[in-house]
Scaffold this motif. Structure first.
Motif, PDB file in Angstrom:
ATOM      1  N   GLU A  40      26.467  66.008  14.278  1.00 35.32           N
ATOM      2  CA  GLU A  40      25.968  64.577  14.166  1.00 35.32           C
ATOM      3  C   GLU A  40      26.076  63.976  15.437  1.00 35.32           C
ATOM      4  O   GLU A  40      26.972  63.966  16.285  1.00 35.32           O
ATOM      5  CB  GLU A  40      27.148  63.969  13.360  1.00 35.32           C
ATOM      6  N   THR A  41      25.004  63.522  15.682  1.00 36.02           N
ATOM      7  CA  THR A  41      24.738  62.814  17.086  1.00 36.02           C
ATOM      8  C   THR A  41      23.870  61.629  16.657  1.00 36.02           C
ATOM      9  O   THR A  41      22.581  61.710  16.264  1.00 36.02           O
ATOM     10  CB  THR A  41      23.736  63.734  18.152  1.00 36.02           C
ATOM     11  N   ASN A  42      24.225  60.443  17.259  1.00 38.10           N
ATOM     12  CA  ASN A  42      23.641  59.223  17.156  1.00 38.10           C
ATOM     13  C   ASN A  42      23.837  58.169  18.125  1.00 38.10           C
ATOM     14  O   ASN A  42      24.701  58.541  19.077  1.00 38.10           O
ATOM     15  CB  ASN A  42      23.599  58.684  15.522  1.00 38.10           C
ATOM     16  N   LEU A  43      23.441  57.040  18.370  1.00 37.15           N
ATOM     17  CA  LEU A  43      23.735  56.038  19.364  1.00 37.15           C
ATOM     18  C   LEU A  43      25.065  55.745  19.383  1.00 37.15           C
ATOM     19  O   LEU A  43      25.578  55.541  20.452  1.00 37.15           O
ATOM     20  CB  LEU A  43      22.800  54.621  18.897  1.00 37.15           C
ATOM     21  N   PRO A  66      20.512  61.242  13.059  1.00 33.08           N
ATOM     22  CA  PRO A  66      20.424  60.651  14.203  1.00 33.08           C
ATOM     23  C   PRO A  66      20.200  59.066  14.204  1.00 33.08           C
ATOM     24  O   PRO A  66      20.211  58.035  15.078  1.00 33.08           O
ATOM     25  CB  PRO A  66      19.099  61.135  14.568  1.00 33.08           C
ATOM     26  N   LEU A  67      20.108  58.574  12.638  1.00 34.66           N
ATOM     27  CA  LEU A  67      19.892  57.096  12.399  1.00 34.66           C
ATOM     28  C   LEU A  67      21.291  56.677  11.460  1.00 34.66           C
ATOM     29  O   LEU A  67      21.271  55.665  11.190  1.00 34.66           O
ATOM     30  CB  LEU A  67      18.686  56.991  11.924  1.00 34.66           C
ATOM     31  N   GLY A  68      22.127  57.580  11.774  1.00 36.63           N
ATOM     32  CA  GLY A  68      23.536  57.201  11.003  1.00 36.63           C
ATOM     33  C   GLY A  68      23.486  57.700   9.441  1.00 36.63           C
ATOM     34  O   GLY A  68      24.537  57.252   8.758  1.00 36.63           O
ATOM     35  N   GLN A  69      22.401  57.664   8.886  1.00 37.35           N
ATOM     36  CA  GLN A  69      22.400  58.403   7.346  1.00 37.35           C
ATOM     37  C   GLN A  69      23.087  57.021   6.700  1.00 37.35           C
ATOM     38  O   GLN A  69      23.958  57.557   5.671  1.00 37.35           O
ATOM     39  CB  GLN A  69      23.310  59.710   7.198  1.00 37.35           C
ATOM     40  N   ASP A  70      22.562  55.921   6.673  1.00 30.70           N
ATOM     41  CA  ASP A  70      22.902  54.909   5.944  1.00 30.70           C
ATOM     42  C   ASP A  70      24.389  54.419   6.238  1.00 30.70           C
ATOM     43  O   ASP A  70      24.797  53.399   5.494  1.00 30.70           O
ATOM     44  CB  ASP A  70      22.743  54.927   4.399  1.00 30.70           C
ATOM     45  N   ASN A  71      25.073  54.951   7.041  1.00 30.87           N
ATOM     46  CA  ASN A  71      26.325  54.486   7.284  1.00 30.87           C
ATOM     47  C   ASN A  71      26.766  54.005   8.673  1.00 30.87           C
ATOM     48  O   ASN A  71      27.692  53.424   8.684  1.00 30.87           O
ATOM     49  CB  ASN A  71      27.185  55.916   7.384  1.00 30.87           C
ATOM     50  N   LEU A 145      31.251  59.536  12.399  1.00 33.40           N
ATOM     51  CA  LEU A 145      31.432  58.994  10.971  1.00 33.40           C
ATOM     52  C   LEU A 145      31.562  60.150  10.084  1.00 33.40           C
ATOM     53  O   LEU A 145      32.219  60.218   9.152  1.00 33.40           O
ATOM     54  CB  LEU A 145      30.468  57.903  10.878  1.00 33.40           C
ATOM     55  N   ILE A 146      30.281  60.884  10.100  1.00 30.57           N
ATOM     56  CA  ILE A 146      29.978  61.722   8.884  1.00 30.57           C
ATOM     57  C   ILE A 146      30.657  63.237   9.148  1.00 30.57           C
ATOM     58  O   ILE A 146      31.650  63.540   8.227  1.00 30.57           O
ATOM     59  CB  ILE A 146      28.621  62.158   8.684  1.00 30.57           C
ATOM     60  N   GLY A 147      30.552  63.778  10.226  1.00 26.62           N
ATOM     61  CA  GLY A 147      31.124  65.221  10.467  1.00 26.62           C
ATOM     62  C   GLY A 147      32.822  65.099  10.739  1.00 26.62           C
ATOM     63  O   GLY A 147      32.903  65.490  11.941  1.00 26.62           O
ATOM     64  N   LYS A 148      33.704  64.499  10.261  1.00 27.80           N
ATOM     65  CA  LYS A 148      35.063  64.525  10.581  1.00 27.80           C
ATOM     66  C   LYS A 148      35.772  65.529   9.704  1.00 27.80           C
ATOM     67  O   LYS A 148      36.365  64.980   8.685  1.00 27.80           O
ATOM     68  CB  LYS A 148      35.499  63.209  10.584  1.00 27.80           C
TER      69      LYS A 148
END
Length: 161
Positions: A40-43, A66-71, A145-148
């Motif tokens: 997971e990599t994004n801003l 990369p765009l947060g996957q709606d999260n 946020l996602i990959g925890k």
């Protein structure tokens, strides 16, 4: 996987969600270095430390979400992102994808809408300046946020996408 690789049945081996310690362990105790680590990599989660280890071991960095996957919809409203979108005549998504691409990160944004898929490819007719990249780098919260995996509820939720 290594057997398939040496037999020429697969061209590369990749991993997903490997933290640096896991990646180093895998490399140390196997013959084939993974070609890519998809994390997971994004801003808001730029993964500079992880990227340093990937570069050191010559493993490509591929971003999922990369765009947060709606999260992480708030990324689209960051003033720096909006200003750059206006300056270059691009969407906030294109600014964020270009930022990651200019850092040498392979991006794989998820979309089912043709117009978004087309838009996601339209990144290479402009370039962010060094100062603009520094400005966007400053937005890194260094927290996925996602990959925890230590938060099973988030992992379970991610399986519903």
């Amino acid at each position: 996987m290594e057997k398939l690789y040496t037999e020429g049945k697969v061209r590369a081996i990749g991993v997903s969600n490997f933290e640096p310690d896991q990646l180093l362990d895998l490399i140390a105790y196997n013959k084939v270095v993974p070609a890519v680590d998809q994390i997971e990599t994004n801003l808001y989660c730029q993964r500079d430390t992880e990227r340093g280890w990937m570069d050191k071991k010559m493993v490509a960095h591929m971003a999922y979400a990369p765009l947060g996957q709606d999260n992480r919809n708030e990324m689209f409203g960051e003033s720096a992102v909006l200003a750059l979108a206006g300056k270059y005549g691009k969407t906030p998504a294109q600014i964020m994808l270009r930022f990651l691409a200019q850092k040498g990160i392979a991006v794989i944004p998820r979309s089912t809408k043709f117009e978004h898929i087309k838009e996601n490819f339209d990144l290479f007719d402009f370039a962010l300046s060094a100062d603009e990249k520094v400005q966007l780098s400053s937005l890194d919260k260094k927290e996925p946020l996602i990959g925890k995996p230590e938060t099973p509820e988030l992992v379970e939720f991610s399986l519903t996408w």
